[in-house]
Design a protein around this motif. Structure first.
Motif, PDB file in Angstrom:
ATOM      1  N   SER A  63       0.939  -1.097  -0.142  1.00  0.00           N
ATOM      2  CA  SER A  63       0.126   0.124  -0.184  1.00  0.00           C
ATOM      3  C   SER A  63       0.820   1.084  -0.052  1.00  0.00           C
ATOM      4  O   SER A  63       0.708   2.248  -0.685  1.00  0.00           O
ATOM      5  N   ASP A  64       1.965   1.279   1.054  1.00  0.00           N
ATOM      6  CA  ASP A  64       2.770   2.395   0.903  1.00  0.00           C
ATOM      7  C   ASP A  64       3.394   2.697  -0.365  1.00  0.00           C
ATOM      8  O   ASP A  64       3.547   3.729  -0.771  1.00  0.00           O
ATOM      9  N   ALA A  65       3.932   1.586  -0.958  1.00  0.00           N
ATOM     10  CA  ALA A  65       4.585   1.718  -2.438  1.00  0.00           C
ATOM     11  C   ALA A  65       3.636   2.450  -3.460  1.00  0.00           C
ATOM     12  O   ALA A  65       3.957   3.181  -4.101  1.00  0.00           O
ATOM     13  N   LEU A  66       2.438   1.575  -3.181  1.00  0.00           N
ATOM     14  CA  LEU A  66       1.443   2.336  -4.572  1.00  0.00           C
ATOM     15  C   LEU A  66       1.066   3.916  -4.080  1.00  0.00           C
ATOM     16  O   LEU A  66       0.946   4.601  -5.071  1.00  0.00           O
ATOM     17  N   LEU A  67       1.131   4.112  -2.738  1.00  0.00           N
ATOM     18  CA  LEU A  67       0.428   5.608  -2.292  1.00  0.00           C
ATOM     19  C   LEU A  67       1.819   6.586  -2.651  1.00  0.00           C
ATOM     20  O   LEU A  67       1.503   7.722  -2.825  1.00  0.00           O
ATOM     21  N   HIS A  68       2.824   6.046  -2.390  1.00  0.00           N
ATOM     22  CA  HIS A  68       4.202   6.948  -2.377  1.00  0.00           C
ATOM     23  C   HIS A  68       5.266   6.606  -3.308  1.00  0.00           C
ATOM     24  O   HIS A  68       6.349   6.251  -2.786  1.00  0.00           O
ATOM     25  N   PRO A  69       4.892   6.555  -4.582  1.00  0.00           N
ATOM     26  CA  PRO A  69       6.063   6.173  -5.544  1.00  0.00           C
ATOM     27  C   PRO A  69       7.086   7.166  -5.425  1.00  0.00           C
ATOM     28  O   PRO A  69       6.991   8.342  -5.001  1.00  0.00           O
ATOM     29  N   GLY A  70       8.252   6.682  -5.508  1.00  0.00           N
ATOM     30  CA  GLY A  70       9.711   7.478  -5.323  1.00  0.00           C
ATOM     31  C   GLY A  70       9.861   7.539  -3.940  1.00  0.00           C
ATOM     32  O   GLY A  70      11.059   8.278  -3.617  1.00  0.00           O
ATOM     33  N   LYS A  71       9.116   7.461  -2.913  1.00  0.00           N
ATOM     34  CA  LYS A  71       9.494   7.454  -1.434  1.00  0.00           C
ATOM     35  C   LYS A  71      10.625   6.437  -1.131  1.00  0.00           C
ATOM     36  O   LYS A  71      10.617   5.266  -1.747  1.00  0.00           O
ATOM     37  N   THR A  72      11.766   6.826  -0.525  1.00  0.00           N
ATOM     38  CA  THR A  72      12.682   6.015   0.039  1.00  0.00           C
ATOM     39  C   THR A  72      12.618   5.393   1.442  1.00  0.00           C
ATOM     40  O   THR A  72      12.446   6.194   2.529  1.00  0.00           O
ATOM     41  N   ILE A  73      12.801   4.097   1.615  1.00  0.00           N
ATOM     42  CA  ILE A  73      12.755   3.488   3.037  1.00  0.00           C
ATOM     43  C   ILE A  73      13.686   2.635   3.338  1.00  0.00           C
ATOM     44  O   ILE A  73      14.811   2.284   2.457  1.00  0.00           O
ATOM     45  N   ASP A  74      14.282   2.590   4.582  1.00  0.00           N
ATOM     46  CA  ASP A  74      15.188   1.725   5.157  1.00  0.00           C
ATOM     47  C   ASP A  74      14.803   0.448   5.095  1.00  0.00           C
ATOM     48  O   ASP A  74      13.545  -0.053   5.352  1.00  0.00           O
ATOM     49  N   HIS A  75      15.787  -0.592   4.666  1.00  0.00           N
ATOM     50  CA  HIS A  75      15.345  -1.972   4.592  1.00  0.00           C
ATOM     51  C   HIS A  75      16.543  -2.815   4.676  1.00  0.00           C
ATOM     52  O   HIS A  75      17.412  -2.718   3.805  1.00  0.00           O
ATOM     53  N   LYS A 109      -7.414   2.663  -1.174  1.00  0.00           N
ATOM     54  CA  LYS A 109      -6.894   4.002  -1.738  1.00  0.00           C
ATOM     55  C   LYS A 109      -5.691   3.687  -2.552  1.00  0.00           C
ATOM     56  O   LYS A 109      -5.606   4.322  -3.668  1.00  0.00           O
ATOM     57  N   ALA A 110      -4.783   2.840  -2.291  1.00  0.00           N
ATOM     58  CA  ALA A 110      -3.590   2.620  -2.989  1.00  0.00           C
ATOM     59  C   ALA A 110      -4.060   1.717  -4.093  1.00  0.00           C
ATOM     60  O   ALA A 110      -3.491   2.035  -5.137  1.00  0.00           O
ATOM     61  N   TRP A 111      -4.899   0.989  -4.067  1.00  0.00           N
ATOM     62  CA  TRP A 111      -5.597   0.058  -5.002  1.00  0.00           C
ATOM     63  C   TRP A 111      -6.068   0.960  -6.244  1.00  0.00           C
ATOM     64  O   TRP A 111      -6.331   0.687  -7.414  1.00  0.00           O
ATOM     65  N   ARG A 112      -6.486   2.228  -6.041  1.00  0.00           N
ATOM     66  CA  ARG A 112      -6.984   2.969  -7.008  1.00  0.00           C
ATOM     67  C   ARG A 112      -6.250   3.670  -7.884  1.00  0.00           C
ATOM     68  O   ARG A 112      -6.337   4.484  -8.728  1.00  0.00           O
ATOM     69  N   LYS A 113      -4.575   3.870  -7.248  1.00  0.00           N
ATOM     70  CA  LYS A 113      -3.743   4.329  -8.177  1.00  0.00           C
ATOM     71  C   LYS A 113      -3.334   3.911  -9.567  1.00  0.00           C
ATOM     72  O   LYS A 113      -3.227   4.658 -10.316  1.00  0.00           O
ATOM     73  N   PRO A 114      -3.256   2.853  -9.525  1.00  0.00           N
ATOM     74  CA  PRO A 114      -2.662   2.317 -11.084  1.00  0.00           C
ATOM     75  C   PRO A 114      -3.743   2.428 -12.010  1.00  0.00           C
ATOM     76  O   PRO A 114      -5.073   2.275 -11.648  1.00  0.00           O
ATOM     77  N   ARG A 115      -3.333   2.610 -13.184  1.00  0.00           N
ATOM     78  CA  ARG A 115      -4.400   2.592 -14.411  1.00  0.00           C
ATOM     79  C   ARG A 115      -5.012   1.457 -14.708  1.00  0.00           C
ATOM     80  O   ARG A 115      -6.029   1.050 -14.833  1.00  0.00           O
ATOM     81  N   THR A 116      -4.000   0.237 -14.679  1.00  0.00           N
ATOM     82  CA  THR A 116      -4.650  -1.126 -15.035  1.00  0.00           C
ATOM     83  C   THR A 116      -4.252  -2.221 -13.644  1.00  0.00           C
ATOM     84  O   THR A 116      -3.222  -2.272 -13.409  1.00  0.00           O
TER      85      THR A 116
END
Ligand SMILES: Nc1nc2c(c(=O)[nH]1)N[C@H]1C(S)=C(S)[C@@H](COP(=O)(O)OP(=O)(O)OC[C@H]3O[C@@H](n4cnc5c(=O)[nH]c(N)nc54)[C@H](O)[C@@H]3O)O[C@H]1N2
Ligand SMILES: Nc1nc2c(c(=O)[nH]1)N[C@H]1C(S)=C(S)[C@@H](COP(=O)(O)OP(=O)(O)OC[C@H]3O[C@@H](n4cnc5c(=O)[nH]c(N)nc54)[C@H](O)[C@@H]3O)O[C@H]1N2
Ligand SMILES: [Mo]
Length: 840
Positions: free
Chosen positions: A457-469, A501-508
């Motif tokens: 969800s985080d990835a879909l909602l915040h493209p370009g965001k950098t996280i620690d892993h 909310k995240a699921w609404r982001k991609p076009r397809t």
């Protein structure tokens, strides 16, 4: 990618073959080869396999009329084995469908209408062409980083029709995709354990059951419910783990269950029940550790020889870091277990050979890295790791860990191939290797875009965001096209309303599915997939035991226009061109060709062991015609297997894969990451939501265990549901005293809610759950009304979508508080198992 659970297990060269000390196994009557031909059986029986075991299906007039276990291994019935007919005939997607707004304008598809729009039936060819066209468009306009093929899920058994790998194969050939790392099961442990014991540990073979039954005095089942979770396996269950639990019951071994719930396992074994508050096990273990130090019941010799960092940990226990002494009193206040009990447990474990079997729920919680790290620390202090009846095991509750590994050939599986090289819109063949050579530099990019799967969800909602892993930085891709097969993300992922909310982001969003699951209903293009009973395949049983090779012959004709995933992808490849199709199918191979190849490779492997060592295998044609599994036996040395024995025997020659080669109670590497939420030694962290900070708004801790009568969401649509549902809703277990305070009676419908969402569920009032805790199993089909209330009871509407920590970024499904009240409104109709608007 760490999801390959069926690891190739080391097969020893011991000359003696012994029948493992198995319970008496009553084999099903042999099936006469003459009665079976290699075509489709119209009347008769067919052997197949599912996650829930090897099955015998009875077919009458081309329909499945009965489904039962192929062999009787235990006296415990596995209800999942009887509903194959419903798995073929109920809630099916029969035709390809496209969501109305998407069909009207794929470039402006009104993604907010996903799950609300009606579906329009289209021809198979039209659907295939549409997928190819839109996928190409996204790739051209947004690049590979826009195409998500992570597609996590428990797809069906079968090594050829492996939906997820087939998707990867297809997306690779057509130019690559963004994937994910880790899994939902052991997200935290599989990242921390390599630092601690040098392997992921969670999917390793366990000290054999035969050793336990002979040598253990105590078996501790810590946060696990094996009687329920051993009903399934990743390949197909060999069921022997359950048989061993039957033996454990008959033995003199004392069994203790540490779990907020008096589980089926606890009741079956008449075990002592110890019920800590959820998410407080680390504190409980630390209390025990402090007591052992105080009593001088610590194996210092073991700590010196086999571990590193105990001193740092001890000074933390003593409060030298933070001024807090983690003694028995401190622990008792946090976990709610009496001080006397904590002391007794610790001393009994030290004084007796004790095998601690831990499940995985406690690491599916905030700071989930800590419990198993602390468990290994405690077991190091007890000094029994690597002995015949002692130590710890993280997989006795899963896929029959501890059942000895048999000797025989291993069935391979379909591969994802390597990536296709495309230049100026033309396919130039597959890359020779997955090194980012040959103009495939995107590969490196795509790989660097793959992220821990529970961050979807985080990835879909915040493209370009950098996280620690795990000591690195990860930047989320900009996903615009999702292709999902073999999983049910709308049910499996935490915090459904955020996911929506995240699921609404991609076009397809394209989904291949067998059933009208909540995820299929939320897609744009839906392709009807066959179930494993409508196609040919092959599998092994027993992820650890490698016990049987099972033919999975097609039992019935496909429903409607459903097609095998292999075929669907092959047909899309055809739209791309004949050379792409040839690359994907390896020049036109059919499912059966792969199956034969896997079998013959296993046969050659078996032959190479010599017939003394392994059960002989017939030719493929004979095997297929005979319609009967092949059973291998375990050699003596595997029957006697002890996890970590070689390390204990010679820690210098057989070093562990950690930095120091030893068990690490303190990790220099983790220290260097400098994370505030995962320190260099096991640490007690207060979870964000737990009984220690429960409020009037949310007074109950919610546990979302794996359901005994489903595999996640699989089978929710079958009539097995009628056996457990309460007025058609998912059951929620609630303590008697809590229920009486709330005026809730057994069988009442309740509303379960918090700031994240609300669901209806059916109350099951009981003494088998700690006060203040409720249990709503994961996997109920999400069934929203107009206001977002889930009418059936999908647990993830209520859970938190947060990472365990910066180290592992696992999910925290078992952390979270909720409120409950008796539901007084009119009961809405459950529509989860019906087709959506516009679909037949
Ligand atoms: N709250 C909470 N949430 C959890 C958990 C928890 O403990 N608590 N546990 C987590 C864990 S450990 C896991 S593993 C996940 C499980 O999550 P999933 O693996 O997504 O759950 P399943 O219900 O098994 O979904 C498998 C889907 O694949 C479909 N399928 C089966 N065979 C095929 C096939 O051949 N082709 C196609 N195209 N589709 C097929 C099935 O119909 C089904 O819809 O859930 C996670 N979610
Ligand atoms: N029948 C069936 N079997 C399954 C599955 C299924 O869906 N159905 N799913 C399979 C999969 S994919 C997986 S990953 C495994 C999952 O296996 P696990 O992760 O072990 O299963 P869970 O049901 O999440 O939890 C196991 C036990 O932990 C307890 N528990 C929860 N929180 C805590 C805690 O904080 N402390 C303690 N001490 N105990 C706690 C729960 O009450 C439960 O009894 O099961 C597998 N087996
Ligand atoms: Mo899992």
């Amino acid at each position: 990618m760490g999801l390959d659970r069926r690891k190739f297990l080391k097969i020893g060269a011991n000359l003696s073959i012994a029948l493992p000390l198995m319970p008496n196994i009553i084999h099903a009557k042999g099936i006469e080869a003459s009665k079976i031909n290699s075509g489709l059986v119209k009347n008769g029986s067919v052997i197949t396999a599912a996650h829930w075991g090897i099955l015998k299906l009875s077919i009458k007039d081309g329909k499945i009329v009965k489904s039962e276990p192929w062999e009787k291994v235990t006296n415990m019935d596995n209800p999942l084995q009887h509903y194959t007919a419903d798995m073929v005939y109920k809630s099916r997607i029969k035709y390809p469908y496209v969501r109305k707004s998407y069909l009207e304008n794929p470039d402006n598809p009104k993604t907010e209408l996903r799950g609300k729009d009606e579906f329009v039936r289209v021809s198979y060819d039209e659907a295939i062409k549409l997928i190819a066209k839109e996928l190409k468009k996204t790739r051209e306009q947004k690049g590979t980083q826009a195409i998500f093929g992570g597609s996590y899920g428990w797809k069906s058994s079968g090594n050829m029709q492996n939906a997820r790998i087939l998707l990867h194969r297809f997306l690779n050939v057509t130019g690559g995709f963004v994937g994910v790392s880790g899994d939902y099961s052991t997200g935290a442990s599989q990242v921390i354990m390599p630092y601690v014991v040098g392997s992921i540990e969670v999917y390793e073979q366990q000290t054999s059951w035969d050793n336990i039954l002979k040598h253990s005095k105590y078996v501790v089942i810590w946060g696990a419910d094996p009687i329920s979770t051993l009903r399934i396996a990743w390949t197909a269950s060999d069921q022997r783990g359950l048989a061993y639990f039957e033996k454990l019951k008959k033995s003199k071994i004392k069994v203790i269950c540490i779990d907020p719930i008096r589980t089926d396992t606890c009741k079956f074994l008449n075990a002592k029940w110890i019920a800590p508050k959820p998410n407080t096990d680390v504190a409980l273990m630390m209390g025990m550790a402090s007591h052992l130090i105080a009593k001088q019941k610590v194996d210092y010799n073991f700590l010196e020889t086999y571990t590193t960092g105990f001193e740092q940990f001890k000074s933390y226990l003593e409060g030298k870091e933070d001024g807090i002494k983690k003694d028995v009193k401190w622990a008792s206040q946090i976990c709610g277990i009496e001080e006397k009990t904590i002391r007794e447990l610790a001393e009994n474990f030290y004084d007796n050979p004790t095998m601690i079997m831990s499940g995985w729920a406690m690491q599916r919680a905030q700071h989930g890295e800590q419990p198993h790290w602390m468990l290994v620390t405690l077991c190091s202090m007890l000094g029994q790791i690597g002995t015949k009846g002692g130590g710890f095991g993280l997989s006795y509750h899963y896929s029959n860990g501890g059942v000895p590994t048999c000797k025989g050939g291993v069935i391979g599986g379909i591969t994802a191939l390597s990536v296709g090289i495309w230049k100026n819109g033309k396919f130039k063949g597959l890359a020779q290797s997955n090194n980012a050579s040959e103009g495939a530099e995107w590969l490196q990019n795509a790989a660097s875009y793959s992220f821990p799967l529970a961050r979807i969800s985080d990835a879909l909602l915040h493209p370009g965001k950098t996280i620690d892993h795990n000591g690195e930085k990860i930047t989320y891709p900009n996903i615009d096209f999702i292709y999902w097969v073999g999983g049910n993300p709308l049910v499996h992922h935490q915090d459904t309303n955020t996911l929506l909310k995240a699921w609404r982001k991609p076009r397809t969003i394209v989904v291949n599915e067998i059933y009208w699951t909540p995820s299929a209903k939320m897609a744009d293009i839906v392709m009807p997939a066959t179930s494993s009973y409508e196609r040919d395949d092959i599998t092994m049983s027993g992820d650890y035991a490698n016990m049987h090779i099972v033919p999975m012959k097609q039992a019935v004709l496909p429903e409607g226009e459903s097609k095998d995933d292999y075929e669907i992808f092959a047909d899309i490849c055809k739209v791309y061109g004949e050379n792409v199709f040839n690359a994907y199918t390896q020049n036109g191979l059919k499912a059966k060709d792969f199956i034969k190849e896997y079998y013959e490779n296993a046969l050659n492997q078996t032959k190479s062991f010599g017939e003394v060592f392994a059960t002989p295998m017939p030719s493929f044609e004979e095997f297929w015609a005979k319609n009967e599994p092949i059973t291998f036996q375990a050699p003596n040395e595997n029957v006697e297997y002890i996890r970590f024995a070689d390390f204990i025997e010679d820690p210098i020659l057989n070093t562990l894969g950690t930095d120091s080669g030893l068990i690490e109670i303190y990790s220099q590497s983790i220290a260097k990451y400098n994370y505030d939420d995962c320190k260099a030694h096991p640490t007690w962290f207060e979870p964000i939501e737990w009984l220690g900070n429960a409020s009037k708004e949310a007074p109950f801790h919610l546990l979302t265990n794996h359901p005994a009568n489903r595999l996640h969401s699989q089978m929710c649509h079958t009539s097995l549901r009628e056996k457990y549902a309460v007025k058609g809703r998912e059951p929620i277990l609630i303590n008697k005293k809590d229920a009486s305070k709330l005026g809730i009676k057994n069988g009442d419908i309740v509303r379960v809610f918090n700031k994240r969402g609300e669901v209806l569920a059916g109350a099951v009032v009981s003494d088998d759950i700690l006060e203040g805790v409720v249990r709503l199993c994961e996997g109920g089909w999400y069934d929203p009304d107009e206001k977002g209330l889930c009418k059936y009871g999908s647990a993830n509407v209520l859970t938190l979508d947060m990472p365990t920590s910066k180290l592992a970024n696992g999910n925290i499904a078992h952390t979270g508080l909720v409120n409950i009240e008796k539901y007084k409104g009119d009961l809405p109709l459950v529509t989860a198992f019906k087709s959506p608007k516009g679909a037949l």
